[in-house]
Motif scaffolding. Structure first.
Motif, PDB file in Angstrom:
ATOM      1  N   ALA A 187       0.842  -1.195   0.000  1.00 23.83           N
ATOM      2  CA  ALA A 187       0.000   0.000   0.000  1.00 23.83           C
ATOM      3  C   ALA A 187       0.874   1.240   0.000  1.00 23.83           C
ATOM      4  N   SER A 188       0.365   2.296  -0.596  1.00 25.52           N
ATOM      5  CA  SER A 188       1.140   3.535  -0.605  1.00 25.52           C
ATOM      6  C   SER A 188       0.474   4.550   0.318  1.00 25.52           C
ATOM      7  N   ILE A 189       1.281   5.474   0.778  1.00 27.90           N
ATOM      8  CA  ILE A 189       0.785   6.542   1.643  1.00 27.90           C
ATOM      9  C   ILE A 189       0.036   7.535   0.753  1.00 27.90           C
ATOM     10  N   PRO A 190      -1.180   7.898   1.125  1.00 29.77           N
ATOM     11  CA  PRO A 190      -1.935   8.859   0.305  1.00 29.77           C
ATOM     12  C   PRO A 190      -1.212  10.203   0.227  1.00 29.77           C
ATOM     13  N   ASP A 191      -1.317  10.856  -0.934  1.00 31.01           N
ATOM     14  CA  ASP A 191      -0.712  12.182  -1.092  1.00 31.01           C
ATOM     15  C   ASP A 191      -1.295  13.147  -0.080  1.00 31.01           C
ATOM     16  N   ALA A 192      -2.614  13.170   0.004  1.00 30.09           N
ATOM     17  CA  ALA A 192      -3.289  14.092   0.920  1.00 30.09           C
ATOM     18  C   ALA A 192      -4.568  13.435   1.414  1.00 30.09           C
ATOM     19  N   ILE A 193      -4.953  13.771   2.646  1.00 27.80           N
ATOM     20  CA  ILE A 193      -6.219  13.318   3.204  1.00 27.80           C
ATOM     21  C   ILE A 193      -6.858  14.491   3.928  1.00 27.80           C
ATOM     22  N   GLU A 194      -8.097  14.328   4.256  1.00 27.95           N
ATOM     23  CA  GLU A 194      -8.777  15.348   5.034  1.00 27.95           C
ATOM     24  C   GLU A 194      -8.835  14.860   6.474  1.00 27.95           C
ATOM     25  N   VAL A 195      -8.278  15.646   7.389  1.00 30.18           N
ATOM     26  CA  VAL A 195      -8.263  15.314   8.802  1.00 30.18           C
ATOM     27  C   VAL A 195      -9.045  16.387   9.537  1.00 30.18           C
TER      28      VAL A 195
ATOM     29  N   GLY B   9     -11.729  17.838   8.769  1.00 37.55           N
ATOM     30  CA  GLY B   9     -12.205  18.882   7.869  1.00 37.55           C
ATOM     31  C   GLY B   9     -11.117  19.717   7.225  1.00 37.55           C
ATOM     32  N   GLU B  10      -9.865  19.465   7.560  1.00 39.54           N
ATOM     33  CA  GLU B  10      -8.752  20.235   7.013  1.00 39.54           C
ATOM     34  C   GLU B  10      -7.899  19.339   6.114  1.00 39.54           C
ATOM     35  N   PRO B  11      -7.443  19.874   4.971  1.00 39.62           N
ATOM     36  CA  PRO B  11      -6.547  19.073   4.125  1.00 39.62           C
ATOM     37  C   PRO B  11      -5.202  18.874   4.806  1.00 39.62           C
ATOM     38  N   PHE B  12      -4.644  17.684   4.650  1.00 40.41           N
ATOM     39  CA  PHE B  12      -3.366  17.342   5.275  1.00 40.41           C
ATOM     40  C   PHE B  12      -2.515  16.635   4.233  1.00 40.41           C
ATOM     41  N   GLU B  13      -1.375  17.212   3.905  1.00 42.84           N
ATOM     42  CA  GLU B  13      -0.448  16.632   2.925  1.00 42.84           C
ATOM     43  C   GLU B  13       0.327  15.502   3.601  1.00 42.84           C
ATOM     44  N   LEU B  14      -0.259  14.320   3.613  1.00 42.62           N
ATOM     45  CA  LEU B  14       0.267  13.208   4.394  1.00 42.62           C
ATOM     46  C   LEU B  14       1.602  12.691   3.879  1.00 42.62           C
ATOM     47  N   ARG B  15       1.685  12.403   2.592  1.00 40.10           N
ATOM     48  CA  ARG B  15       2.914  11.814   2.050  1.00 40.10           C
ATOM     49  C   ARG B  15       4.105  12.741   2.248  1.00 40.10           C
ATOM     50  N   SER B  16       3.942  14.011   1.924  1.00 37.56           N
ATOM     51  CA  SER B  16       5.067  14.936   2.077  1.00 37.56           C
ATOM     52  C   SER B  16       5.445  15.094   3.549  1.00 37.56           C
ATOM     53  N   PHE B  17       4.445  15.047   4.459  1.00 36.85           N
ATOM     54  CA  PHE B  17       4.740  15.145   5.886  1.00 36.85           C
ATOM     55  C   PHE B  17       5.587  13.964   6.348  1.00 36.85           C
ATOM     56  N   VAL B  18       5.198  12.760   5.956  1.00 30.60           N
ATOM     57  CA  VAL B  18       5.923  11.559   6.376  1.00 30.60           C
ATOM     58  C   VAL B  18       7.367  11.611   5.900  1.00 30.60           C
ATOM     59  N   PHE B  19       7.567  11.995   4.634  1.00 31.31           N
ATOM     60  CA  PHE B  19       8.931  12.036   4.118  1.00 31.31           C
ATOM     61  C   PHE B  19       9.720  13.201   4.697  1.00 31.31           C
ATOM     62  N   GLU B  20       9.044  14.290   5.005  1.00 37.95           N
ATOM     63  CA  GLU B  20       9.705  15.446   5.610  1.00 37.95           C
ATOM     64  C   GLU B  20      10.231  15.105   7.006  1.00 37.95           C
TER      65      GLU B  20
ATOM     66  N   LEU C 285      -3.368  12.531  15.706  1.00 42.35           N
ATOM     67  CA  LEU C 285      -4.411  12.970  14.777  1.00 42.35           C
ATOM     68  C   LEU C 285      -4.750  11.865  13.773  1.00 42.35           C
ATOM     69  N   LEU C 286      -3.733  11.213  13.252  1.00 39.84           N
ATOM     70  CA  LEU C 286      -3.960  10.162  12.260  1.00 39.84           C
ATOM     71  C   LEU C 286      -4.677   8.964  12.870  1.00 39.84           C
ATOM     72  N   ARG C 287      -4.332   8.600  14.107  1.00 42.52           N
ATOM     73  CA  ARG C 287      -5.041   7.501  14.779  1.00 42.52           C
ATOM     74  C   ARG C 287      -6.509   7.843  14.991  1.00 42.52           C
ATOM     75  N   ARG C 288      -6.756   9.075  15.412  1.00 42.03           N
ATOM     76  CA  ARG C 288      -8.136   9.521  15.622  1.00 42.03           C
ATOM     77  C   ARG C 288      -8.907   9.482  14.303  1.00 42.03           C
ATOM     78  N   GLU C 289      -8.284   9.955  13.237  1.00 44.79           N
ATOM     79  CA  GLU C 289      -8.927   9.948  11.921  1.00 44.79           C
ATOM     80  C   GLU C 289      -9.189   8.520  11.458  1.00 44.79           C
ATOM     81  N   ARG C 290      -8.245   7.620  11.707  1.00 46.04           N
ATOM     82  CA  ARG C 290      -8.419   6.219  11.339  1.00 46.04           C
ATOM     83  C   ARG C 290      -9.612   5.619  12.083  1.00 46.04           C
ATOM     84  N   LEU C 291      -9.693   5.905  13.376  1.00 47.12           N
ATOM     85  CA  LEU C 291     -10.787   5.383  14.186  1.00 47.12           C
ATOM     86  C   LEU C 291     -12.135   5.904  13.694  1.00 47.12           C
TER      87      LEU C 291
END
Length: 141
Positions: free
Chosen positions: A22-30, A32-43, A61-67
């Motif tokens: 699986a790949s890390i999504p480029d961006a997700i909404e957390v 209600g706010e956009p979150f650049e997930l892939r760039s954050f992880v690599f950063e 935040l990501l765990r809460r969003e997953r739940l």
């Protein structure tokens, strides 16, 4: 969504190797706010150890969003297509969380030493139980 479809998606999300390939999504909404997930992880992967607090907050935040997404998949009145999107998003979040969890982890040698010590403890505990040893009073009968 039909109950068997929901069950199928939930099983896919909870599968042990769900994030393999699986790949890390480029961006997700957390929240209600956009979150650049892939760039954050690599950063943060390339950042110094001083980023720990930022990483911990992001993981929270990501765990809460997953739940929230998992609960929506389990109980929400959604179509199968929406369910598939949620399942893919959850797997992507899991992949990102795995990558963030591995930051700052011990070296392979240190990890092996810890595992060997834990194996030795488990083996000693097993032998103590099997042979009836008691550290305080000698042999139990």
């Amino acid at each position: 969504m039909k109950p068997y479809e929901r069950k199928q998606l939930l099983e896919r999300v909870e599968r042990e190797g769900a994030t393999v390939g699986a790949s890390i999504p480029d961006a997700i909404e957390v929240q209600g706010e956009p979150f650049e997930l892939r760039s954050f992880v690599f950063e943060v992967k390339d950042a110094e150890a001083g980023e720990r607090e930022r990483v911990q907050e992001a993981k929270k935040l990501l765990r809460r969003e997953r739940l929230e997404r998992l609960e929506r998949l389990e109980e929400g009145d959604i179509s199968f297509a929406e369910g598939e999107e949620l399942a893919n998003a959850i797997v992507g979040l899991d992949r990102a969380l795995n990558a963030l969890e591995s930051l700052g982890s011990r070296s392979v040698e240190q990890e092996m030493e810890v595992q060997e010590r834990m194996d030795t403890k488990r083996w000693y505990s097993f032998l103590s139980e099997a042979l009836g040893w008691d550290d305080d009073r000698g042999i139990r009968r």
